[in-house]
Design a protein around this motif. Structure first.
Motif, PDB file in Angstrom:
ATOM      1  N   ASP A 281      18.299  28.269  97.351  1.00  0.00           N
ATOM      2  CA  ASP A 281      19.254  27.193  97.898  1.00  0.00           C
ATOM      3  C   ASP A 281      20.459  27.690  98.867  1.00  0.00           C
ATOM      4  OD1 ASP A 281      17.560  25.595  96.570  1.00  0.00           O
ATOM      5  OD2 ASP A 281      18.922  25.075  95.074  1.00  0.00           O
ATOM      6  N   ILE A 282      20.733  28.931  98.612  1.00  0.00           N
ATOM      7  CA  ILE A 282      22.023  29.450  99.439  1.00  0.00           C
ATOM      8  C   ILE A 282      21.632  29.421 100.960  1.00  0.00           C
ATOM      9  CG2 ILE A 282      21.143  31.780  99.381  1.00  0.00           C
ATOM     10  CD1 ILE A 282      24.731  30.655  99.155  1.00  0.00           C
ATOM     11  N   ASP A 283      20.303  29.618 101.308  1.00  0.00           N
ATOM     12  CA  ASP A 283      20.046  29.599 102.752  1.00  0.00           C
ATOM     13  C   ASP A 283      20.481  28.307 103.404  1.00  0.00           C
ATOM     14  OD1 ASP A 283      19.051  31.975 102.319  1.00  0.00           O
ATOM     15  OD2 ASP A 283      16.873  31.500 102.123  1.00  0.00           O
ATOM     16  N   ALA A 284      20.432  27.233 102.674  1.00  0.00           N
ATOM     17  CA  ALA A 284      20.887  25.892 103.292  1.00  0.00           C
ATOM     18  C   ALA A 284      22.489  25.922 103.300  1.00  0.00           C
ATOM     19  CB  ALA A 284      20.497  24.875 102.394  1.00  0.00           C
ATOM     20  N   VAL A 285      23.260  26.899 102.703  1.00  0.00           N
ATOM     21  CA  VAL A 285      24.682  26.755 102.687  1.00  0.00           C
ATOM     22  C   VAL A 285      25.268  27.904 103.454  1.00  0.00           C
ATOM     23  CG1 VAL A 285      26.606  26.537 101.218  1.00  0.00           C
ATOM     24  CG2 VAL A 285      24.685  25.478 100.393  1.00  0.00           C
ATOM     25  N   ILE A 286      24.721  28.982 103.253  1.00  0.00           N
ATOM     26  CA  ILE A 286      25.198  30.018 104.076  1.00  0.00           C
ATOM     27  C   ILE A 286      23.965  30.753 104.555  1.00  0.00           C
ATOM     28  CG2 ILE A 286      26.289  32.310 103.720  1.00  0.00           C
ATOM     29  CD1 ILE A 286      27.839  31.448 101.332  1.00  0.00           C
ATOM     30  N   PRO A 287      23.767  30.789 105.967  1.00  0.00           N
ATOM     31  CA  PRO A 287      22.601  31.350 106.523  1.00  0.00           C
ATOM     32  C   PRO A 287      22.540  32.722 106.301  1.00  0.00           C
ATOM     33  CG  PRO A 287      24.285  31.109 108.169  1.00  0.00           C
ATOM     34  CD  PRO A 287      24.897  30.227 106.908  1.00  0.00           C
ATOM     35  N   PRO A 288      21.375  33.366 106.164  1.00  0.00           N
ATOM     36  CA  PRO A 288      21.401  35.053 105.989  1.00  0.00           C
ATOM     37  C   PRO A 288      22.012  35.745 107.104  1.00  0.00           C
ATOM     38  CG  PRO A 288      19.040  33.686 105.824  1.00  0.00           C
ATOM     39  CD  PRO A 288      19.908  32.930 106.349  1.00  0.00           C
ATOM     40  N   PRO A 289      22.513  36.901 106.890  1.00  0.00           N
ATOM     41  CA  PRO A 289      23.290  37.512 108.001  1.00  0.00           C
ATOM     42  C   PRO A 289      22.286  38.040 109.194  1.00  0.00           C
ATOM     43  CG  PRO A 289      22.412  39.077 105.970  1.00  0.00           C
ATOM     44  CD  PRO A 289      22.577  37.643 105.633  1.00  0.00           C
ATOM     45  N   VAL A 290      22.987  38.056 110.053  1.00  0.00           N
ATOM     46  CA  VAL A 290      22.107  38.592 111.223  1.00  0.00           C
ATOM     47  C   VAL A 290      21.396  39.785 111.168  1.00  0.00           C
ATOM     48  CG1 VAL A 290      22.630  39.192 113.881  1.00  0.00           C
ATOM     49  CG2 VAL A 290      23.987  37.648 112.845  1.00  0.00           C
ATOM     50  N   GLY A 291      20.152  39.723 111.541  1.00  0.00           N
ATOM     51  CA  GLY A 291      19.150  40.851 111.384  1.00  0.00           C
ATOM     52  C   GLY A 291      18.439  40.640 109.971  1.00  0.00           C
ATOM     53  N   GLY A 292      18.798  39.878 108.873  1.00  0.00           N
ATOM     54  CA  GLY A 292      18.340  39.506 107.965  1.00  0.00           C
ATOM     55  C   GLY A 292      19.084  40.338 106.591  1.00  0.00           C
ATOM     56  N   LEU A 293      18.399  40.142 105.360  1.00  0.00           N
ATOM     57  CA  LEU A 293      18.803  40.840 104.293  1.00  0.00           C
ATOM     58  C   LEU A 293      18.546  42.184 104.138  1.00  0.00           C
ATOM     59  CD1 LEU A 293      18.566  37.935 101.636  1.00  0.00           C
ATOM     60  CD2 LEU A 293      20.654  38.791 102.319  1.00  0.00           C
ATOM     61  N   THR A 294      19.262  43.007 103.826  1.00  0.00           N
ATOM     62  CA  THR A 294      18.896  44.475 103.652  1.00  0.00           C
ATOM     63  C   THR A 294      17.669  44.848 102.487  1.00  0.00           C
ATOM     64  OG1 THR A 294      21.273  44.812 104.104  1.00  0.00           O
ATOM     65  CG2 THR A 294      19.834  47.051 103.530  1.00  0.00           C
ATOM     66  N   THR A 295      16.839  45.607 103.191  1.00  0.00           N
ATOM     67  CA  THR A 295      15.678  45.933 102.084  1.00  0.00           C
ATOM     68  C   THR A 295      16.424  46.958 101.272  1.00  0.00           C
ATOM     69  OG1 THR A 295      14.887  47.913 103.591  1.00  0.00           O
ATOM     70  CG2 THR A 295      13.940  45.542 103.693  1.00  0.00           C
ATOM     71  N   TYR A 296      15.360  47.027 100.126  1.00  0.00           N
ATOM     72  CA  TYR A 296      15.929  48.147  99.013  1.00  0.00           C
ATOM     73  C   TYR A 296      15.988  49.465  99.544  1.00  0.00           C
ATOM     74  CZ  TYR A 296      15.732  51.309  94.967  1.00  0.00           C
ATOM     75  OH  TYR A 296      16.025  52.343  94.116  1.00  0.00           O
ATOM     76  N   ARG A 297      14.769  50.016 100.283  1.00  0.00           N
ATOM     77  CA  ARG A 297      14.776  51.228 100.701  1.00  0.00           C
ATOM     78  C   ARG A 297      16.026  51.366 101.754  1.00  0.00           C
ATOM     79  NH1 ARG A 297       9.430  53.404 100.610  1.00  0.00           N
ATOM     80  NH2 ARG A 297      10.309  55.004 102.233  1.00  0.00           N
ATOM     81  N   ARG A 298      16.336  50.675 102.544  1.00  0.00           N
ATOM     82  CA  ARG A 298      17.469  50.688 103.765  1.00  0.00           C
ATOM     83  C   ARG A 298      18.618  50.720 102.847  1.00  0.00           C
ATOM     84  NH1 ARG A 298      20.503  47.434 107.115  1.00  0.00           N
ATOM     85  NH2 ARG A 298      21.018  48.719 108.862  1.00  0.00           N
TER      86      ARG A 298
END
Length: 525
Positions: A281-298
């Motif tokens: 539900d957080i996506d409806a209140v705070i949009p993901p960061p530009v470029g998307g969330l960071t993968t584990y390996r990154r």
């Protein structure tokens, strides 16, 4: 789109891992920041200290929380008592109650809290149960609250990352508890900070928990092998063992990683459950960061890069250590009436004070302690066996210290850069102990190195402890003084040789360094 507004914010836990990274982010966002800390001296050397208002206080003291909450718009609750002695659940309950009451009385417009992902279960570990209860107290405060629930946080210096790193680095084969097959949704520390900063501008009507996590859902064993790939290691065979209980597993983690038993026990207990997001539900209140969330390996790759560059902004080590002395060394006149033991060593050197200071400030960690490395290693292992921090915590930066930094099983209590360093012992000892190092100029252009060990014994055990190690002091502390000054002279000679090299000398022409003692840069295992 959230409308961003400059606000007056209060951050608790600013000396901790998340809080210490959040404060500069809030300043960058244009907010006015106040921090509530028990020990303001820990912030003496942080780069943002002059940009914030520092209030001394404790969340267990309602009056100090009320004083810090005055005129505040957003209250960040980033403190926890994981690893504390006694009834830490009661301690956290009282602290949360004080925050809830003070925020309501001060008409704070928003509380932001960071808790942990957990399943819907009545049999949670004490740590997860307490985190959830703190969230409920804040949500019931009458002050609009955003209670984030995050899983394993991956970043340079985070407890979870350091545990994964050391387990994978040390063990070519991993006998592990069954929880290595549990599912976990890790999140990069940069994404946690993104959500925390954005929460200041969440609409006033929002009062609820939000699960936050990265894009990957992994088993703990997969996380270890993902780290191995990024670190250039072979993947580790993992054999789940049904007989390895959480308590036994925490003892194992305590021995093979720098994580002390007081932190390992609640962490391992929490890993008995799948810790994944149940809603997005957080996506409806705070949009993901530009470029998307960071993968584990990154996230692992970024953390390793920070470590290589010596750019670890904060660390799990910043947290206070259970059982360690938290009081500064009394001034010498106050020693009257106290039993105190001291060991003073002095050594004159031709090296300039600046050259001597460079060696002093770079001591410990990978650089070692310049004397009898086996003895330091044995003392570290003895400390780990009895549940202490051990010697392998290392240091945050390879050659620069600041007040509050961890240095193996010491903590920097005071630093007058260029001349004086005082370390407070955090190993298990029957008393309170400090180690001081000074670089003082002499009339002939050289310097004198002064080293003082100070010990306040506790009871008969403290007295016996001091006299039992006294023979080793003659070897260890004398050796330190001799080799630190020798190292300063060697470094000075190299720098002088480089400075005297003619300008037309080819850049790849080697400059011979003078011989130095074999143990001068010995690294403690």
């Amino acid at each position: 789109m959230i409308e961003k507004t400059a606000r007056r914010v209060l951050v608790t836990g600013a000396t901790g891992y998340i809080g210490g990274r959040l404060v500069p982010k809030l300043l960058e966002a244009g907010h006015t920041v106040r921090v509530l800390v028990r020990s303001p001296q820990k912030l003496t050397d942080v780069p943002w200290a002059d940009d914030v208002e520092i209030v001394e206080g404790d969340l267990g003291d309602r009056a100090s929380v009320a004083r810090a909450s005055a005129d505040i718009d957003v209250f960040y609750y980033l403190v926890h008592s994981m690893g504390a002695k006694g009834d830490f659940e009661q301690t956290e309950r009282v602290a949360a109650g004080n925050v809830a009451a003070a925020a309501a009385d001060a008409r704070v417009s928003r509380i932001v809290y960071l808790g942990g992902l957990h399943p819907d279960s009545d049999t949670l570990s004490p740590h997860l149960r307490s985190r959830a209860e703190v969230g409920r107290i804040l949500l019931d405060s009458g002050v609009p609250t955003v209670a984030f629930q995050a899983g394993v946080v991956i970043g340079s210096g985070s407890t979870s990352f350091e545990m994964i790193r050391h387990l994978t680095d040390v063990l070519p084969y991993m006998p592990a508890p069954r929880w290595v097959r549990n599912f976990i949704q890790p999140i990069a520390v940069r994404d946690v900070l993104y959500y925390l900063v954005a929460a200041a501008d969440v609409p006033a009507e929002v009062n609820r928990t939000f699960d936050i996590g990265g894009p990957d859902v992994l088993r703990y064993g997969q996380m270890m092998n993902g780290y191995a790939v990024e670190a250039g290691l072979h993947q580790r065979p993992i054999a789940p063992l049904p007989v390895l209980t959480p308590w036994l597993a925490s003892q194992w983690v305590n021995l093979v990683t720098p994580i002390p038993r007081s932190l390992a026990v609640p962490i391992i207990a929490s890993l008995q459950y799948d810790c994944v997001m149940h809603e997005h539900d957080i996506d409806a209140v705070i949009p993901p960061p530009v470029g998307g969330l960071t993968t584990y390996r990154r996230a692992v790759r970024l953390a390793l890069g920070r470590m290589r560059d010596g750019d670890v902004e904060t660390s799990w080590q910043n947290a206070a250590t259970e059982g360690a002395s938290s009081n500064p060394l009394p001034s010498d006149p106050d020693w009257a009436g106290h039993l105190v033991y001291t060991d003073l060593k002095e050594k004159r050197t031709a090296a300039k004070p600046a050259d001597l200071w460079r060696v002093i400030e770079s001591i410990g960690g990978e650089n070692g302690w310049y004397s009898f490395p086996l003895a330091w290693a044995v003392r570290g292992w003895m400390d780990k066996i009895v549940g202490g921090v051990g010697l392998r915590r290392g240091r945050r930066h390879p050659d620069r210290l600041q007040t509050g930094d961890v240095l193996d099983f010491w903590r920097v209590e005071r630093i007058d850069r260029g001349s004086f360093l005082r370390l407070r012992a955090e190993m298990r000892v029957p008393g309170r102990a400090w180690l001081e190092m000074r670089a003082e100029p002499t009339d002939d252009g050289g310097s004198v190195y002064r080293q003082r060990a100070v010990f306040f014994p506790r009871g008969l055990g403290g007295r016996l402890y001091w006299f039992s190690i006294l023979p080793f002091h003659g070897v260890i502390f004398s050796g330190m003084a001799n080799r630190i000054t020798a190292a300063a002279e060697s470094e000075a000679a190299v720098l002088d040789a480089v400075a005297e090299t003619p300008a037309d000398t080819p850049a790849d022409t080697p400059v011979a360094a003078p011989e130095t003692p074999e143990t001068e840069n010995a690294t403690v295992a």
